[in-house]
Design an enzyme around this catalytic site. Structure first.
Site, PDB file in Angstrom:
ATOM      1  N   GLY A 136     -11.884  10.192  -4.996  1.00 35.33           N
ATOM      2  CA  GLY A 136     -11.583   8.757  -5.063  1.00 35.33           C
ATOM      3  C   GLY A 136     -12.762   7.814  -4.944  1.00 35.33           C
ATOM      4  CG  ASP A 172      -3.535   5.260   4.579  1.00 35.06           C
ATOM      5  OD1 ASP A 172      -3.017   4.643   5.513  1.00 35.06           O
ATOM      6  OD2 ASP A 172      -2.877   5.660   3.605  1.00 35.06           O
ATOM      7  N   GLY A 205      -7.046   7.623   8.617  1.00 34.25           N
ATOM      8  CA  GLY A 205      -8.318   7.929   9.259  1.00 34.25           C
ATOM      9  C   GLY A 205      -8.629   9.411   9.296  1.00 34.25           C
ATOM     10  CB  THR A 253      -9.995  11.579   4.651  1.00 30.80           C
ATOM     11  OG1 THR A 253      -8.673  11.820   4.158  1.00 30.80           O
ATOM     12  CG2 THR A 253     -11.015  12.139   3.674  1.00 30.80           C
ATOM     13  CG  LEU A 254     -13.711   8.190   6.312  1.00 31.71           C
ATOM     14  CD1 LEU A 254     -13.938   6.704   6.540  1.00 31.71           C
ATOM     15  CD2 LEU A 254     -14.971   8.841   5.749  1.00 31.71           C
ATOM     16  CE  LYS A 268      -3.792   1.587   1.300  1.00 31.56           C
ATOM     17  NZ  LYS A 268      -2.803   2.559   0.813  1.00 31.56           N
ATOM     18  NE  ARG A 283      -9.157  10.665 -10.154  1.00 26.30           N
ATOM     19  CZ  ARG A 283      -8.913  10.810  -8.850  1.00 26.30           C
ATOM     20  NH1 ARG A 283      -9.364   9.920  -7.999  1.00 26.30           N
ATOM     21  NH2 ARG A 283      -8.201  11.831  -8.404  1.00 26.30           N
TER      22      ARG A 283
HETATM   23  P1  IMP Z   1      -6.567   8.943   5.296  1.00 27.91           P
HETATM   24  O1  IMP Z   1      -7.071  10.326   5.494  1.00 27.91           O
HETATM   25  O2  IMP Z   1      -5.103   8.802   5.615  1.00 27.91           O
HETATM   26  O3  IMP Z   1      -7.416   7.865   5.943  1.00 27.91           O
HETATM   27  O4  IMP Z   1      -6.552   8.697   3.745  1.00 27.91           O
HETATM   28  C1  IMP Z   1      -7.667   8.484   3.066  1.00 27.91           C
HETATM   29  C2  IMP Z   1      -7.566   9.135   1.717  1.00 27.91           C
HETATM   30  O5  IMP Z   1      -6.282   8.957   1.130  1.00 27.91           O
HETATM   31  C3  IMP Z   1      -8.554   8.455   0.828  1.00 27.91           C
HETATM   32  O6  IMP Z   1      -9.655   9.308   0.643  1.00 27.91           O
HETATM   33  C4  IMP Z   1      -7.806   8.214  -0.465  1.00 27.91           C
HETATM   34  O7  IMP Z   1      -8.215   9.141  -1.427  1.00 27.91           O
HETATM   35  C5  IMP Z   1      -6.355   8.420  -0.176  1.00 27.91           C
HETATM   36  N1  IMP Z   1      -5.609   7.144  -0.212  1.00 27.91           N
HETATM   37  C6  IMP Z   1      -5.100   6.451   0.823  1.00 27.91           C
HETATM   38  N2  IMP Z   1      -4.471   5.336   0.429  1.00 27.91           N
HETATM   39  C7  IMP Z   1      -4.615   5.320  -0.922  1.00 27.91           C
HETATM   40  C8  IMP Z   1      -4.185   4.398  -1.948  1.00 27.91           C
HETATM   41  O8  IMP Z   1      -3.563   3.354  -1.702  1.00 27.91           O
HETATM   42  N3  IMP Z   1      -4.509   4.727  -3.212  1.00 27.91           N
HETATM   43  C9  IMP Z   1      -5.201   5.855  -3.550  1.00 27.91           C
HETATM   44  N4  IMP Z   1      -5.629   6.729  -2.631  1.00 27.91           N
HETATM   45  C10 IMP Z   1      -5.327   6.474  -1.333  1.00 27.91           C
HETATM   46 MG    MG Z   2     -10.038  10.128  -1.274  1.00 34.31          MG
END
Ligand code: IMP
Ligand code: MG
Length: 183
Positions: free
Chosen positions: A48, A110, A112, A114-115, A138, A172
């Site tokens: 992404g 979102d 958190g 992933t990071l 977000k 994308r």
């Molecule tokens: P987290 O691990 O929940 O913080 O999500 C982060 C990952 O989810 C990001 O790397 C995005 O690829 C994906 N993601 C979260 N929200 C969206 C969105 O609204 N559109 C597209 N990808 C999203």
């Molecule tokens: Mg991503």
């Protein structure tokens, strides 16, 4: 929002247009310069963040920085629009992070997860410092305790696409960040 957009797809509404993104990335690059990070390594989380990372590293170059760049493909979302909660490495980076100042770049913060996963991994591998930079923050209660060091925009709690971000592999290529409008 503009005619080109509605011609591309009537289900899309522009949230952040290309010009606004470009302006904001220049500011972000200036903020990153201020941190004076020696021996900087950028790690872009695929897929992404690839458009954001490509533009940001060029904004960083314009701001006088010369980071090395690597990529790591992480998965948390699969095809669904809700997080599975589990993060896995689909493709690892090549470079050694030991002793490096690392800037992790992702598209959306979102839950958190992933990071947080990326930070823990890079810390365990011996990075000297780890900062995070996201295009969109977000404003949600996170599943894990993590706030970005840098973000381009606060984002409404809606599913967004474009500028590298997809839903089921679509959108994308769009030069803007948009949201899907349900008719
Ligand atoms: P987290 O691990 O929940 O913080 O999500 C982060 C990952 O989810 C990001 O790397 C995005 O690829 C994906 N993601 C979260 N929200 C969206 C969105 O609204 N559109 C597209 N990808 C999203
Ligand atoms: Mg991503």
């Amino acid at each position: 929002m503009n005619d080109a957009t509605t011609t591309i797809d009537p289900e899309l509404e522009v949230i952040f247009p290309p010009e606004a993104i470009a302006r904001r990335l220049e500011e972000l690059a200036q903020e990153i310069v201020k941190a004076k990070l020696e021996n900087l390594l950028v790690v872009a989380i695929l897929k992404g963040s690839f458009v954001f990372a490509a533009d940001l590293i060029r904004a960083m170059h314009a701001a006088g920085l010369a980071p090395e760049v690597d990529f790591m493909t992480l998965s948390s979302y699969k095809k669904a629009r809700i997080s599975s909660g589990q993060v896995s490495i689909l493709r690892d980076m090549d470079l050694d992070v030991r002793g490096r100042n690392v800037l992790v770049i992702d598209d959306v913060l979102d839950s958190g997860r992933t990071l947080a996963f990326a930070k823990d991994l890079l810390a365990a591998r011996g990075a000297t410092s780890i900062r995070t930079c996201v295009l969109l923050d977000k404003q949600l209660p996170r599943a894990v305790n993590l706030e970005p060091d840098y973000y381009a925009f606060l984002c409404p709690n809606e599913f967004v696409v474009g500028y590298g971000m997809d839903v089921a592999h679509r959108y994308r290529e769009l030069p803007f960040v948009g949201r899907l409008v349900r008719h």
